[in-house]
Design a protein around this motif. Structure first.
Motif, PDB file in Angstrom:
ATOM      1  N   GLY A  47       0.785  -1.228   0.000  1.00 14.24           N
ATOM      2  CA  GLY A  47       0.000   0.000   0.000  1.00 14.24           C
ATOM      3  C   GLY A  47       0.816   1.276   0.000  1.00 14.24           C
ATOM      4  N   SER A  48       0.156   2.351   0.237  1.00 19.54           N
ATOM      5  CA  SER A  48       0.704   3.698   0.390  1.00 19.54           C
ATOM      6  C   SER A  48       1.765   4.053  -0.649  1.00 19.54           C
ATOM      7  CB  SER A  48       1.247   3.918   1.802  1.00 19.54           C
ATOM      8  OG  SER A  48       2.371   3.107   2.031  1.00 19.54           O
ATOM      9  N   GLY A  49       1.507   3.784  -1.918  1.00 18.72           N
ATOM     10  CA  GLY A  49       2.346   4.313  -2.976  1.00 18.72           C
ATOM     11  C   GLY A  49       3.360   3.388  -3.595  1.00 18.72           C
ATOM     12  N   GLY A  50       3.393   2.132  -3.284  1.00 18.56           N
ATOM     13  CA  GLY A  50       4.268   1.227  -4.008  1.00 18.56           C
ATOM     14  C   GLY A  50       5.401   0.636  -3.211  1.00 18.56           C
ATOM     15  N   GLY A  51       5.564   0.990  -1.983  1.00 17.85           N
ATOM     16  CA  GLY A  51       6.589   0.376  -1.155  1.00 17.85           C
ATOM     17  C   GLY A  51       7.991   0.702  -1.599  1.00 17.85           C
ATOM     18  N   VAL A  52       8.879  -0.263  -1.496  1.00 17.66           N
ATOM     19  CA  VAL A  52      10.299  -0.054  -1.791  1.00 17.66           C
ATOM     20  C   VAL A  52      10.507   0.251  -3.273  1.00 17.66           C
ATOM     21  CG1 VAL A  52      12.566  -1.148  -1.762  1.00 17.66           C
ATOM     22  CG2 VAL A  52      10.995  -1.519   0.132  1.00 17.66           C
ATOM     23  N   VAL A  53       9.791  -0.434  -4.140  1.00 18.76           N
ATOM     24  CA  VAL A  53       9.944  -0.192  -5.587  1.00 18.76           C
ATOM     25  C   VAL A  53       9.508   1.230  -5.934  1.00 18.76           C
ATOM     26  CG1 VAL A  53       9.178  -0.923  -7.867  1.00 18.76           C
ATOM     27  CG2 VAL A  53       9.649  -2.626  -6.120  1.00 18.76           C
ATOM     28  N   GLY A  54       8.406   1.674  -5.349  1.00 15.35           N
ATOM     29  CA  GLY A  54       7.956   3.048  -5.578  1.00 15.35           C
ATOM     30  C   GLY A  54       8.946   4.070  -5.074  1.00 15.35           C
ATOM     31  N   PHE A  55       9.577   3.789  -3.941  1.00 19.64           N
ATOM     32  CA  PHE A  55      10.580   4.695  -3.380  1.00 19.64           C
ATOM     33  C   PHE A  55      11.806   4.772  -4.294  1.00 19.64           C
ATOM     34  CE2 PHE A  55      14.138   5.607  -0.455  1.00 19.64           C
ATOM     35  CZ  PHE A  55      13.720   6.855  -0.018  1.00 19.64           C
ATOM     36  N   ILE A  56      12.234   3.650  -4.842  1.00 24.70           N
ATOM     37  CA  ILE A  56      13.378   3.633  -5.763  1.00 24.70           C
ATOM     38  C   ILE A  56      13.056   4.427  -7.023  1.00 24.70           C
ATOM     39  CG2 ILE A  56      14.788   2.142  -7.248  1.00 24.70           C
ATOM     40  CD1 ILE A  56      14.596   0.039  -4.972  1.00 24.70           C
ATOM     41  N   ILE A  57      11.842   4.262  -7.550  1.00 27.42           N
ATOM     42  CA  ILE A  57      11.429   5.013  -8.745  1.00 27.42           C
ATOM     43  C   ILE A  57      11.382   6.505  -8.441  1.00 27.42           C
ATOM     44  CG2 ILE A  57       9.496   5.411 -10.335  1.00 27.42           C
ATOM     45  CD1 ILE A  57       8.998   2.369 -10.158  1.00 27.42           C
ATOM     46  N   LEU A  58      10.908   6.872  -7.250  1.00 21.17           N
ATOM     47  CA  LEU A  58      10.888   8.276  -6.851  1.00 21.17           C
ATOM     48  C   LEU A  58      12.295   8.861  -6.824  1.00 21.17           C
ATOM     49  CD1 LEU A  58       9.386  10.767  -5.672  1.00 21.17           C
ATOM     50  CD2 LEU A  58       9.831   9.780  -3.429  1.00 21.17           C
ATOM     51  N   ILE A  59      13.238   8.151  -6.251  1.00 19.51           N
ATOM     52  CA  ILE A  59      14.625   8.627  -6.189  1.00 19.51           C
ATOM     53  C   ILE A  59      15.202   8.787  -7.595  1.00 19.51           C
ATOM     54  CG2 ILE A  59      16.967   8.034  -5.428  1.00 19.51           C
ATOM     55  CD1 ILE A  59      15.091   8.969  -3.187  1.00 19.51           C
ATOM     56  N   LEU A  60      14.953   7.806  -8.484  1.00 18.05           N
ATOM     57  CA  LEU A  60      15.467   7.900  -9.856  1.00 18.05           C
ATOM     58  C   LEU A  60      14.828   9.068 -10.607  1.00 18.05           C
ATOM     59  CD1 LEU A  60      15.617   4.124 -10.825  1.00 18.05           C
ATOM     60  CD2 LEU A  60      17.532   5.650 -10.297  1.00 18.05           C
ATOM     61  N   ASP A  61      13.531   9.316 -10.373  1.00 20.54           N
ATOM     62  CA  ASP A  61      12.873  10.458 -11.016  1.00 20.54           C
ATOM     63  C   ASP A  61      13.442  11.783 -10.507  1.00 20.54           C
ATOM     64  OD1 ASP A  61      11.292   8.937 -12.661  1.00 20.54           O
ATOM     65  OD2 ASP A  61       9.535   9.007 -11.363  1.00 20.54           O
ATOM     66  N   ILE A  62      13.745  11.871  -9.234  1.00 19.18           N
ATOM     67  CA  ILE A  62      14.349  13.084  -8.694  1.00 19.18           C
ATOM     68  C   ILE A  62      15.722  13.315  -9.324  1.00 19.18           C
ATOM     69  CG2 ILE A  62      15.341  14.103  -6.597  1.00 19.18           C
ATOM     70  CD1 ILE A  62      12.949  12.872  -5.090  1.00 19.18           C
ATOM     71  N   ILE A  63      16.483  12.241  -9.547  1.00 20.85           N
ATOM     72  CA  ILE A  63      17.781  12.364 -10.223  1.00 20.85           C
ATOM     73  C   ILE A  63      17.592  12.898 -11.639  1.00 20.85           C
ATOM     74  CG2 ILE A  63      19.722  11.025 -11.168  1.00 20.85           C
ATOM     75  CD1 ILE A  63      19.491   9.258  -8.641  1.00 20.85           C
ATOM     76  N   VAL A  64      16.553  12.423 -12.345  1.00 23.68           N
ATOM     77  CA  VAL A  64      16.277  12.916 -13.693  1.00 23.68           C
ATOM     78  C   VAL A  64      15.912  14.398 -13.645  1.00 23.68           C
ATOM     79  CG1 VAL A  64      14.683  12.748 -15.646  1.00 23.68           C
ATOM     80  CG2 VAL A  64      15.643  10.686 -14.654  1.00 23.68           C
TER      81      VAL A  64
ATOM     82  N   LEU B 258       4.422  13.055 -15.387  1.00 22.02           N
ATOM     83  CA  LEU B 258       3.185  12.363 -15.759  1.00 22.02           C
ATOM     84  C   LEU B 258       3.375  10.864 -15.934  1.00 22.02           C
ATOM     85  CD1 LEU B 258       1.674  14.909 -18.296  1.00 22.02           C
ATOM     86  CD2 LEU B 258       0.976  14.482 -15.932  1.00 22.02           C
ATOM     87  N   PHE B 259       4.539  10.455 -16.403  1.00 17.95           N
ATOM     88  CA  PHE B 259       4.833   9.038 -16.625  1.00 17.95           C
ATOM     89  C   PHE B 259       6.138   8.699 -15.904  1.00 17.95           C
ATOM     90  CE2 PHE B 259       2.884  10.824 -20.467  1.00 17.95           C
ATOM     91  CZ  PHE B 259       1.678  10.145 -20.455  1.00 17.95           C
ATOM     92  N   PRO B 260       6.093   8.417 -14.607  1.00 18.30           N
ATOM     93  CA  PRO B 260       7.329   8.274 -13.833  1.00 18.30           C
ATOM     94  C   PRO B 260       8.288   7.212 -14.366  1.00 18.30           C
ATOM     95  CG  PRO B 260       5.462   8.412 -12.369  1.00 18.30           C
ATOM     96  CD  PRO B 260       4.920   8.340 -13.754  1.00 18.30           C
ATOM     97  N   ILE B 261       7.802   6.042 -14.689  1.00 17.04           N
ATOM     98  CA  ILE B 261       8.695   4.984 -15.168  1.00 17.04           C
ATOM     99  C   ILE B 261       9.005   5.181 -16.647  1.00 17.04           C
ATOM    100  CG2 ILE B 261       8.951   2.502 -15.501  1.00 17.04           C
ATOM    101  CD1 ILE B 261       7.090   2.153 -13.065  1.00 17.04           C
ATOM    102  N   GLY B 262       7.973   5.336 -17.447  1.00 17.72           N
ATOM    103  CA  GLY B 262       8.162   5.503 -18.889  1.00 17.72           C
ATOM    104  C   GLY B 262       8.900   6.776 -19.237  1.00 17.72           C
ATOM    105  N   GLY B 263       8.590   7.870 -18.555  1.00 16.62           N
ATOM    106  CA  GLY B 263       9.276   9.135 -18.812  1.00 16.62           C
ATOM    107  C   GLY B 263      10.747   9.071 -18.490  1.00 16.62           C
ATOM    108  N   MET B 264      11.066   8.378 -17.372  1.00 18.32           N
ATOM    109  CA  MET B 264      12.459   8.219 -16.991  1.00 18.32           C
ATOM    110  C   MET B 264      13.207   7.394 -18.041  1.00 18.32           C
ATOM    111  SD  MET B 264      13.956   6.446 -13.545  1.00 18.32           S
ATOM    112  CE  MET B 264      12.811   5.097 -13.748  1.00 18.32           C
TER     113      MET B 264
END
Length: 103
Positions: free
Chosen positions: A36-53, A76-82
């Motif tokens: 829950g709450s946004g994707g867990g560890v995988v969501g957190f890793i994607i967030l960090i990678l998006d911030i780097i982008v 708008l597309f966190p994984i695809g956009g990255m």
């Protein structure tokens, strides 16, 4: 700016991502990192990678409109956009060589 086939591919990728999305259940779990709450560890890793982008785009020597468009695509597309940014943005040509002097 974008070709028709690229936009079609982008829409198909977005529809696939929406179709494969797993709904978050309303039940309470003991481990918030895993469920829950946004994707867990995988969501957190994607967030960090998006911030780097975002940081890389904003520090580049691109025109302001291109920076805004890249940030909008990644937002708008966190994984695809990255992935699109890292594959198709010509990062080496737009890297700034350090600090620019203020005139």
């Amino acid at each position: 700016m974008f070709s028709q086939s690229f936009l079609t591919l982008l829409v198909q990728f977005w529809l696939f991502a929406v179709a494969m999305a797993q709904p978050i259940s309303a039940t309470v779990h003991d481990n918030a990192w895993k469920y829950g709450s946004g994707g867990g560890v995988v969501g957190f890793i994607i967030l960090i990678l998006d911030i780097i982008v975002f940081i890389e785009v904003l520090n580049s020597n691109r025109p302001v409109l291109h920076k805004v468009l890249w940030c909008l695509v990644v937002f708008l597309f966190p994984i695809g956009g990255m992935l699109i940014y890292w594959l198709f943005s010509n990062r080496k040509a737009h890297m700034s060589g350090g600090y620019e002097p203020i005139a």
